[in-house]
Design an enzyme around this catalytic site. Structure first.
Site, PDB file in Angstrom:
ATOM      1  N   SER A   1      -9.568   1.573   3.560  1.00  0.00           N
ATOM      2  CA  SER A   1      -8.851   2.354   2.579  1.00  0.00           C
ATOM      3  C   SER A   1      -7.804   1.577   1.778  1.00  0.00           C
ATOM      4  CB  SER A   1      -8.144   3.511   3.289  1.00  0.00           C
ATOM      5  OG  SER A   1      -7.260   3.005   4.248  1.00  0.00           O
TER       6      SER A   1
ATOM      7  N   SER B   1      -9.544  -0.714   7.753  1.00  0.00           N
ATOM      8  CA  SER B   1      -9.063  -0.467   6.396  1.00  0.00           C
ATOM      9  C   SER B   1      -8.481  -1.646   5.659  1.00  0.00           C
ATOM     10  CB  SER B   1      -8.018   0.651   6.409  1.00  0.00           C
ATOM     11  OG  SER B   1      -8.646   1.859   6.730  1.00  0.00           O
TER      12      SER B   1
ATOM     13  N   LYS C   1       0.850  -1.201   0.000  1.00  0.00           N
ATOM     14  CA  LYS C   1       0.000   0.000   0.000  1.00  0.00           C
ATOM     15  C   LYS C   1       0.881   1.245   0.000  1.00  0.00           C
ATOM     16  CE  LYS C   1      -3.865   1.873   2.739  1.00  0.00           C
ATOM     17  NZ  LYS C   1      -4.675   1.663   3.954  1.00  0.00           N
TER      18      LYS C   1
END
Lengths: 529, 155
Positions: free
Chosen positions: A176, A200, A81
């Site tokens: 997210s 997330s 990420k």
């Protein structure tokens, strides 16, 4: 049907294939890179590190030829990420504030993966600074859920005549860590790192039909993870099966001298039993997780899951976590407060975006931050500062900290009464279309979507999403298991057992199949099954 | 007894409309089944935040509200947070960290790494030799000409 190479499970299949020379790290890397290119429309990746990935694959190949692989992850393509620092590679957090920022160091978790020979394919897309539950609010645009393009979803959609309508209908990944979830779900990598502060990692895992593990707070180093909420952030692990999550956990967990919030206990990597036994366990069903808005489909799945455990001989009991409904409010205050503090470092002086304004330090800072942050980030900074004002500090911030203790105590009481694992839904519904999702603002959405995942972060407990079944619309639905602190082995054992029971279907993605078959035709290697 | 694959249970049938949570009617009431949803949280009265406080926040955060939507967002955030006051926290200690029962790890005071001035300076836009360069300090934040913030315009 012979399993496709890129759809293989890491530990049981592709690692074996590498070991036996049925595929080389370079071939594997090339296929993944090609698939990333052909699935570009998903917008899962912000940066694809093609050159370095191929170099790493080459190194891995040399090691394997010498018979000296670094371990099970040697040569395995992974994605990270874009809020983890990666040396020499742009790290943006999907924000204008860090566009062009080249990290001078690797986050500890990234370093660990590289030290074991993993091949880093690229950095994945997210909500700006990991604030959001849709992966829709980053400056590089929203991530599309690969299941939007699956046979399973298309079959259930009302037939459309234009391809435009298909564009209109795509669903979100959740957030997210949506980019990481989409990357794993669409077979472009075998595992990905996410982060989990309020859900997330587990939320997009549920929407994308992959395993999403949130480890216990303090188990995995946060050094190099650009922080959101220091007291709740953890690196998250996204994989296609529970065994793979255990492999990743084993490579990443353990004390890090560079992160003083990691515990000092020895961590022993573990393998999960092939035939897990749940008959001696007590599974708790927290009644407050039947939250307003929970779809009847998921409610039904939850019930059936409870029955599965009961039929296997486990003790299944209803339990109560009375402060659950305040968890999201508590999170809202603590998160914005910590964000206000953590975002203060972005002033344009040492890294990141810098405004051209040069009248004074303050005006430069203000302009830099106005230009660099989106509305969501600025909104949270302002709210956080409000709750931290002298006149509000006791009333909001300290109050929230007290409520946090009550929430943590709720879990403590339940686990103390003999319950081993909690079983809950992960999300309120399956993934919604993007056009519907953006009707509400980020804060409202986050408050709605984090409701089932957030409390585990509040209490620092380990939790995992296991893909369970497809909804009526042909989209993934997952269920969540929450365990005791640092009892990941037990948590993953239960998750693995459940995974075996539900036999979640493989995504039928045209892009992946077309690509994989095409490459196969050029190979004379043995089949993979 | 073979356990049925969950996929089969969801097969076919019409696509149901998006509906609010429903009670599990038709199921036997079992101790372990999920129960009905808790009640909706009541919304308390909201206190309007004064312009002085708003300006103070902008100054502290060095971030501006930009428009009425920004201010509205803050109002809603405060209203949402007010729900905390329904909880009785008498005698409860605030919790800073879930690891509060453990000793914080402290390293030995030895230099183990560093000497990376060049790398660190590379990311800064304005540097002179080995210094980061900032505009002059100790000047209170003054709005630039023609760039009134939303708050100033609303006074």
């Amino acid at each position: 049907m012979g399993a496709r190479l890129l759809g293989h499970a890491l530990r049981s299949q592709v690692s074996a294939a590498l070991k036996e020379g049925r595929v080389t790290p370079t071939e594997l890397c090339q296929r993944c890179l090609a698939l990333i290119k052909s699935t570009k429309f998903l917008n899962a990746y912000i940066t694809v590190t093609e050159e370095t990935a191929l170099k790493q694959a080459e190194e891995s190949e040399k090691r394997r030829k010498r018979g000296q692989p670094l371990g099970i992850l040697d040569g395995i393509p992974i994605a990270v990420k874009d809020n983890f620092n990666t040396a020499g590679i742009e790290t943006t957090c999907a924000s204008n504030m860090l566009k062009g920022y080249i990290s001078p160091y690797n986050a500890t978790v990234v370093q660990k993966l590289l030290d074991q020979g993993a091949v880093l394919l690229g950095k994945t897309n997210l909500d700006e600074f990991a604030m959001g539950s849709g992966s829709t609010d980053g400056v590089f645009g929203p991530v599309r859920n690969p299941w939007s393009y699956s046979k399973q979803y298309k079959e259930k959609s009302v037939p459309k005549s234009h391809s435009e309508d298909e564009e209109y209908n795509w669903v979100i990944t959740g957030g997210s860590s949506g980019g990481s979830a989409a990357a794993v779900s669409s077979f472009t990598c075998f595992a990905a790192l996410g982060s989990d502060t309020g859900g997330s990692t587990r939320n997009p895992a549920a929407h994308c039909g992959v395993v999403g593990l949130k480890p216990t707070y303090g188990l995995i180093s946060r050094h190099g993870l650009i922080p959101l909420v220091n007291s709740m952030d953890v690196p998250g692990i996204l994989t296609r099966c529970v065994d793979d999550a255990a492999v990743l956990l084993g490579s990443l967990a353990g004390h890090d001298p560079k992160d003083s919030t990691t515990i000092q206990d020895d961590f022993k990597p573990f393998e999960l039993p092939d035939l897990p036994d749940v008959s001696k366990l007590s599974i708790g069903i927290p009644k407050e997780y039947h939250a307003p808005g929970l779809s009847s489909e998921i409610l039904s799945l939850w019930s059936k899951a409870a029955d599965l455990f009961k039929n296997a001989g486990a003790k299944v009991v209803e339990v109560s976590l009375p402060h659950t409904r305040y968890s999201i409010v508590c999170y809202h205050v603590l998160c914005t407060a910590e964000v206000a503090s953590n975002m203060a470092r972005f002033d344009g002086l040492e890294y990141g975006h810098r405004s051209d304004v040069k009248d004074s330090t303050e005006s430069m800072y203000a302009a830099t931050r106005r230009e660099g942050f989106n509305d969501v980030v600025r909104g949270r900074i302002l709210s956080g500062n409000y709750f931290l004002l002298k006149q509000n500090y006791e009333k909001y911030f300290v109050k929230a900290q007290k409520v946090r203790r009550l929430i943590a105590n709720d879990f403590g009481k339940v686990f103390g009464s003999g319950v081993d694992i909690l079983l809950t839904p992960t999300t309120l519904s399956d993934a919604v279309p993007y056009t519907e999702f953006i009707q509400e603002d980020n804060r409202t959405r986050s408050a709605q979507d984090d409701i089932l995942t957030q409390a585990a972060n509040m209490a620092g407990l380990p939790a995992i999403n296991v893909p369970t079944a497809l909804s009526e619309r042909g989209l993934p639905v997952g269920l969540q298991f929450i365990g005791r602190s640092f009892q990941e082995k037990q948590l993953l054992t239960v998750a693995k057992w459940f995974e075996k029971q539900v036999q979640f279907p493989v995504i039928q993605l045209e892009e992946a199949e077309r690509h994989d078959n095409g490459v196969f035709q050029h190979q004379k290697s043995a089949s993979f099954s | 007894m073979r356990v049925l694959s969950l996929g089969r249970w969801l097969r076919a049938g019409r696509v149901p409309p998006r509906e609010p949570a429903s009670r599990p009617s038709g199921h036997r009431h079992s101790g372990h089944r999920p129960q009905g949803p808790p009640q909706e949280l009541p919304q308390g009265p909201s206190q309007k935040v004064s312009v002085e406080v708003l300006e103070h926040l902008e100054h502290l955060a060095l971030v501006d509200f930009r428009d009425s939507e920004g201010v509205e967002r803050l109002q809603k955030a405060i209203q949402f947070a007010d729900q905390l006051h329904e909880v009785n926290t008498d005698g409860v200690e605030p919790m800073d960290s879930v690891l509060e029962d453990r000793c914080l790890y402290l390293r030995e005071d030895d230099v183990t790494e560093g000497n990376c001035t060049k790398e660190l300076l590379e990311n800064a836009r304005e540097t002179v030799e080995e210094y980061f360069v900032a505009p002059p300090g100790n000047i209170p934040l003054v709005k630039l000409e023609g760039q009134k913030t939303f708050l100033q315009g609303s006074k």
